[in-house]
Write a protein that holds these residues in place. Structure first.
Motif, PDB file in Angstrom:
ATOM      1  N   TYR A   1       0.841  -1.120   0.180  1.00  0.00           N
ATOM      2  CA  TYR A   1      -0.053   0.118   0.107  1.00  0.00           C
ATOM      3  C   TYR A   1       0.977   1.336   0.004  1.00  0.00           C
ATOM      4  O   TYR A   1       1.769   1.097   0.622  1.00  0.00           O
ATOM      5  CB  TYR A   1      -0.913   0.175   1.013  1.00  0.00           C
ATOM      6  N   ILE A   2       0.337   2.328  -0.652  1.00  0.00           N
ATOM      7  CA  ILE A   2       0.873   3.525  -0.458  1.00  0.00           C
ATOM      8  C   ILE A   2      -0.119   4.511   0.033  1.00  0.00           C
ATOM      9  O   ILE A   2      -1.110   4.507  -0.718  1.00  0.00           O
ATOM     10  CB  ILE A   2       1.502   4.315  -1.740  1.00  0.00           C
ATOM     11  N   LEU A   3      -0.159   4.991   1.275  1.00  0.00           N
ATOM     12  CA  LEU A   3      -1.289   5.560   1.795  1.00  0.00           C
ATOM     13  C   LEU A   3      -0.704   7.042   2.407  1.00  0.00           C
ATOM     14  O   LEU A   3       0.446   7.463   2.667  1.00  0.00           O
ATOM     15  CB  LEU A   3      -1.737   5.098   3.281  1.00  0.00           C
ATOM     16  N   GLN A   4      -2.017   7.920   2.588  1.00  0.00           N
ATOM     17  CA  GLN A   4      -1.509   9.513   3.066  1.00  0.00           C
ATOM     18  C   GLN A   4      -1.690   9.389   4.508  1.00  0.00           C
ATOM     19  O   GLN A   4      -2.466   8.541   4.951  1.00  0.00           O
ATOM     20  CB  GLN A   4      -2.675  10.324   2.408  1.00  0.00           C
ATOM     21  N   PRO A   5      -1.240  10.291   5.060  1.00  0.00           N
ATOM     22  CA  PRO A   5      -1.008  10.160   6.475  1.00  0.00           C
ATOM     23  C   PRO A   5      -2.548  10.407   7.206  1.00  0.00           C
ATOM     24  O   PRO A   5      -2.610  10.047   8.253  1.00  0.00           O
ATOM     25  CB  PRO A   5      -0.309  11.574   6.888  1.00  0.00           C
ATOM     26  N   GLU A   6      -3.362  11.003   6.635  1.00  0.00           N
ATOM     27  CA  GLU A   6      -4.493  11.081   6.741  1.00  0.00           C
ATOM     28  C   GLU A   6      -5.479   9.799   7.413  1.00  0.00           C
ATOM     29  O   GLU A   6      -6.309   9.775   8.281  1.00  0.00           O
ATOM     30  CB  GLU A   6      -5.770  11.795   6.057  1.00  0.00           C
ATOM     31  N   VAL A   7      -4.768   8.636   6.867  1.00  0.00           N
ATOM     32  CA  VAL A   7      -5.402   7.318   7.309  1.00  0.00           C
ATOM     33  C   VAL A   7      -5.266   7.015   8.644  1.00  0.00           C
ATOM     34  O   VAL A   7      -6.000   6.384   9.399  1.00  0.00           O
ATOM     35  CB  VAL A   7      -4.745   5.989   6.355  1.00  0.00           C
ATOM     36  N   MET A   8      -4.171   7.907   9.371  1.00  0.00           N
ATOM     37  CA  MET A   8      -3.599   7.577  10.671  1.00  0.00           C
ATOM     38  C   MET A   8      -5.089   7.971  11.493  1.00  0.00           C
ATOM     39  O   MET A   8      -5.195   7.417  12.558  1.00  0.00           O
ATOM     40  CB  MET A   8      -2.552   8.109  11.184  1.00  0.00           C
ATOM     41  N   ARG A   9      -5.462   9.340  11.165  1.00  0.00           N
ATOM     42  CA  ARG A   9      -6.694   9.936  12.015  1.00  0.00           C
ATOM     43  C   ARG A   9      -7.953   9.088  11.693  1.00  0.00           C
ATOM     44  O   ARG A   9      -8.816   8.986  12.712  1.00  0.00           O
ATOM     45  CB  ARG A   9      -6.871  11.353  11.489  1.00  0.00           C
ATOM     46  N   VAL A  10      -8.262   8.272  10.733  1.00  0.00           N
ATOM     47  CA  VAL A  10      -9.287   7.586  10.583  1.00  0.00           C
ATOM     48  C   VAL A  10      -9.158   6.379  11.646  1.00  0.00           C
ATOM     49  O   VAL A  10      -9.953   5.978  12.120  1.00  0.00           O
ATOM     50  CB  VAL A  10      -9.593   7.304   9.052  1.00  0.00           C
ATOM     51  N   LEU A  11      -7.884   5.628  11.437  1.00  0.00           N
ATOM     52  CA  LEU A  11      -7.682   4.599  12.134  1.00  0.00           C
ATOM     53  C   LEU A  11      -7.746   4.891  13.730  1.00  0.00           C
ATOM     54  O   LEU A  11      -8.068   4.006  14.613  1.00  0.00           O
ATOM     55  CB  LEU A  11      -6.230   3.957  11.985  1.00  0.00           C
ATOM     56  N   GLU A  12      -7.633   6.069  14.192  1.00  0.00           N
ATOM     57  CA  GLU A  12      -7.424   6.756  15.667  1.00  0.00           C
ATOM     58  C   GLU A  12      -9.055   6.287  16.233  1.00  0.00           C
ATOM     59  O   GLU A  12      -9.115   5.845  17.321  1.00  0.00           O
ATOM     60  CB  GLU A  12      -7.340   8.083  15.751  1.00  0.00           C
ATOM     61  N   GLY A  13     -10.029   6.590  15.437  1.00  0.00           N
ATOM     62  CA  GLY A  13     -11.370   6.115  15.761  1.00  0.00           C
ATOM     63  C   GLY A  13     -11.963   4.909  15.025  1.00  0.00           C
ATOM     64  O   GLY A  13     -13.303   4.832  15.456  1.00  0.00           O
ATOM     65  N   GLN A  14     -11.335   4.199  14.587  1.00  0.00           N
ATOM     66  CA  GLN A  14     -11.662   2.920  13.586  1.00  0.00           C
ATOM     67  C   GLN A  14     -12.190   1.780  14.728  1.00  0.00           C
ATOM     68  O   GLN A  14     -11.536   1.492  15.722  1.00  0.00           O
ATOM     69  CB  GLN A  14     -10.771   2.424  13.105  1.00  0.00           C
ATOM     70  N   GLU A  15     -13.330   1.306  14.671  1.00  0.00           N
ATOM     71  CA  GLU A  15     -14.005   0.305  15.351  1.00  0.00           C
ATOM     72  C   GLU A  15     -13.386  -1.145  14.950  1.00  0.00           C
ATOM     73  O   GLU A  15     -13.012  -1.168  13.809  1.00  0.00           O
ATOM     74  CB  GLU A  15     -15.560   0.359  15.575  1.00  0.00           C
ATOM     75  N   LYS A  16     -13.623  -2.112  15.669  1.00  0.00           N
ATOM     76  CA  LYS A  16     -13.086  -3.336  15.413  1.00  0.00           C
ATOM     77  C   LYS A  16     -14.141  -3.975  14.504  1.00  0.00           C
ATOM     78  O   LYS A  16     -15.420  -3.698  14.392  1.00  0.00           O
ATOM     79  CB  LYS A  16     -13.367  -4.391  16.605  1.00  0.00           C
ATOM     80  N   GLY A  17     -13.344  -4.655  13.410  1.00  0.00           N
ATOM     81  CA  GLY A  17     -14.396  -5.264  12.115  1.00  0.00           C
ATOM     82  C   GLY A  17     -14.342  -6.463  12.227  1.00  0.00           C
ATOM     83  O   GLY A  17     -14.359  -7.260  13.296  1.00  0.00           O
ATOM     84  N   ALA A  18     -13.989  -7.298  10.955  1.00  0.00           N
ATOM     85  CA  ALA A  18     -13.795  -8.750  10.950  1.00  0.00           C
ATOM     86  C   ALA A  18     -12.793  -9.334  11.720  1.00  0.00           C
ATOM     87  O   ALA A  18     -11.593  -8.721  11.828  1.00  0.00           O
ATOM     88  CB  ALA A  18     -13.380  -8.880   9.403  1.00  0.00           C
ATOM     89  N   GLY A  19     -13.167 -10.430  12.292  1.00  0.00           N
ATOM     90  CA  GLY A  19     -12.341 -11.008  13.271  1.00  0.00           C
ATOM     91  C   GLY A  19     -12.156 -10.675  14.607  1.00  0.00           C
ATOM     92  O   GLY A  19     -10.998 -10.784  15.262  1.00  0.00           O
ATOM     93  N   GLY A  20     -12.698  -9.409  14.836  1.00  0.00           N
ATOM     94  CA  GLY A  20     -12.589  -8.733  16.008  1.00  0.00           C
ATOM     95  C   GLY A  20     -11.369  -7.832  16.128  1.00  0.00           C
ATOM     96  O   GLY A  20     -10.842  -7.584  17.237  1.00  0.00           O
ATOM     97  N   GLU A  21     -10.962  -7.580  14.896  1.00  0.00           N
ATOM     98  CA  GLU A  21      -9.731  -6.700  14.653  1.00  0.00           C
ATOM     99  C   GLU A  21      -9.912  -5.414  13.903  1.00  0.00           C
ATOM    100  O   GLU A  21     -10.963  -5.033  13.596  1.00  0.00           O
ATOM    101  CB  GLU A  21      -8.652  -7.481  13.967  1.00  0.00           C
ATOM    102  N   ILE A  22      -9.031  -4.492  14.212  1.00  0.00           N
ATOM    103  CA  ILE A  22      -8.994  -3.190  13.545  1.00  0.00           C
ATOM    104  C   ILE A  22      -8.514  -3.165  11.991  1.00  0.00           C
ATOM    105  O   ILE A  22      -7.337  -3.500  11.899  1.00  0.00           O
ATOM    106  CB  ILE A  22      -8.489  -1.867  14.323  1.00  0.00           C
ATOM    107  N   GLN A  23      -9.518  -3.087  11.108  1.00  0.00           N
ATOM    108  CA  GLN A  23      -9.103  -3.549   9.810  1.00  0.00           C
ATOM    109  C   GLN A  23      -8.725  -2.253   9.000  1.00  0.00           C
ATOM    110  O   GLN A  23      -9.302  -1.355   9.041  1.00  0.00           O
ATOM    111  CB  GLN A  23     -10.173  -4.284   8.955  1.00  0.00           C
ATOM    112  N   LEU A  24      -7.387  -2.422   8.288  1.00  0.00           N
ATOM    113  CA  LEU A  24      -6.888  -1.492   7.504  1.00  0.00           C
ATOM    114  C   LEU A  24      -7.917  -1.020   6.219  1.00  0.00           C
ATOM    115  O   LEU A  24      -8.072  -0.051   5.857  1.00  0.00           O
ATOM    116  CB  LEU A  24      -5.616  -1.554   7.142  1.00  0.00           C
TER     117      LEU A  24
END
Length: 297
Positions: free
Chosen positions: A208-231
Motif C-alpha cells: 500500500y501507499i497511503l496518505q497520513p490522514e489514514v492515521m486519523r481515521v484509524l484513531e477512531g476505527q472500531e473493530k471489524g472482521a475477526g474482532g480486529e481493527i481492519q486497514l
C-alpha cells in the motif's frame, strides 16, 4: 502538483504466525527463509529499490530476531573476516544508522492497529506498507511499480492482483472505476464478498501507499472482521475524499503465510539460482518420477 515523495515504509511484523507452528513458536514468521534470505529481508530490499529511506518495523513480543538480523553482528563479522571470508553476503542486512525504527504493538489487534502504532514516526508524510507474507517477484519490484504510479497520480494506492472468480471470497476486492493500463480507479472495497457477489476479480494484496490522514481515521476505527481493527475498513472510509487507485502488479506473488505458497516460493527461487537450479531440478524430477506409480494406482 507533484505529490510529496514516499520516504517511509511500515512493516507490520507483530503477528503470531500460528499457521506455521511449531516452527514459529520461537522464530518470527518473517524470519522464515526463502532459500537463504528471510522473508523480511526480501521486503526490505524491495523497499530500498523503491527509494524508501526509513524502515519502520511494528513488532511484538518474541520478535527480537528481526532487530538482530538488521544489526551489526560483531562476533560473526569478526570471525568471518579473520578467516578471510567476504562480508558482502551480509550487505543488505546492515541498515544505515537512523534508517530503522522499531515500534511495539502491545496487542495483536489487527493490521489497521499495527499501522496506527507507527503514527508518530510516520508523521505528516505519505508512507508505504509492506506485508512480508506476500512475497513479490517482479522487475522492477512491486513497490517500485507502485511508487512510479504514485508519482503520476498521487493519493492512495493499493496493490492489486487478478484472481480467479471462484477465489474472490478469500480476499478484499476492489470495486473498480476507470482503468488506464495497470491503474484502476478504486470506487469501493469489499472485504471477502460472498461467492458470486464480487464487484471485480481485482484482489487487494499486501502493498500500500497511503496518505497520513489514514492515521486519523484509524484513531477512531472500531473493530471489524475477526474482532480486529481492519486497514481495509479505514481505507474504504477515505474513498471519495481522496484519490484511490489500484496498481495491478506485473509479476508473481507467493502467499508465504500459507505452507504451500511458502514451498512454492522456495522452489521458484531455487530454480532461478545458477548455483542451485540444476541440482534442485534433478531432485524434483526424480521425486516426481518416484511418486508417479503411486499417483496412478
Amino acid at each position: 502538483m507533484t505529490p510529496k515523495r514516499v520516504r517511509k515504509a511500515v512493516f507490520p511484523v507483530g503477528g503470531l504466525g500460528t499457521r506455521f507452528l511449531p516452527a514459529t513458536k520461537a522464530i518470527p514468521k518473517e524470519m522464515l527463509p526463502v532459500v537463504d534470505r528471510p522473508l523480511i529481508q526480501y521486503a526490505v530490499e524491495e523497499a530500498i529499490e523503491a527509494g524508501i529511506e526509513q524502515m519502520i518495523f511494528v513488532t511484538g513480543r518474541g520478535k527480537a530476531a528481526i532487530e538482530d538480523h538488521f544489526d551489526i553482528a560483531f562476533e560473526l563479522e569478526t570471525t568471518m573476516s579473520g578467516r578471510g571470508k567476504s562480508l558482502d553476503i551480509l550487505g543488505r542486512t546492515r541498515l544505515k544508522p537512523g534508517a530503522v525504527t522499531y515500534v511495539r504493538q502491545q496487542e495483536p489487534m489487527g493490521l489497521g492497529h499495527a499501522v496506527w502504532c507507527a503514527r508518530d514516526v510516520v508523521g505528516d508524510e505519505p508512507f508505504a506498507v509492506l506485508l512480508a507474507d506476500d512475497f513479490m517477484r517482479g522487475r522492477p519490484g512491486c513497490l517500485k511499480q507502485m511508487v512510479d504510479a504514485y508519482e503520476k497520480v498521487g493519493g492512495n494506492l493499493i496493490c492489486a492482483e487478478i484472481v480467479p472468480d471462484e477465489q474472490t471470497h478469500r480476499y478484499g476486492i476492489i470495486t473498480p472505476g476507470e482503468r488506464d493500463g495497470a491503474l484502476t480507479q478504486v470506487k469501493g472495497l469489499v472485504e471477502k464478498p460472498a461467492p458470486g457477489t464480487a464487484p471485480s476479480n481485482l484482489s487487494v494484496i499486501g502493498r500500500y501507499i497511503l496518505q497520513p490522514e489514514v492515521m486519523r481515521v484509524l484513531e477512531g476505527q472500531e473493530k471489524g472482521a475477526g474482532g480486529e481493527i481492519q486497514l481495509t475498513d479505514a481505507m474504504a472510509r477515505m474513498i471519495g475524499d481522496q484519490a484511490f487507485h489500484g496498481v495491478t502488479f506485473q509479476g508473481v506473488r507467493y502467499d508465504c503465510g500459507d505452507k504451500a505458497g511458502f514451498l512454492h516460493a522456495n522452489l521458484a527461487v531455487a530454480l532461478d539460482r545458477e548455483d542451485l537450479a540444476e541440482d534442485v531440478e534433478l531432485f524434483a524430477s526424480e521425486l516426481l518420477a518416484a511418486r508417479a506409480p503411486r499417483r496412478a494406482a
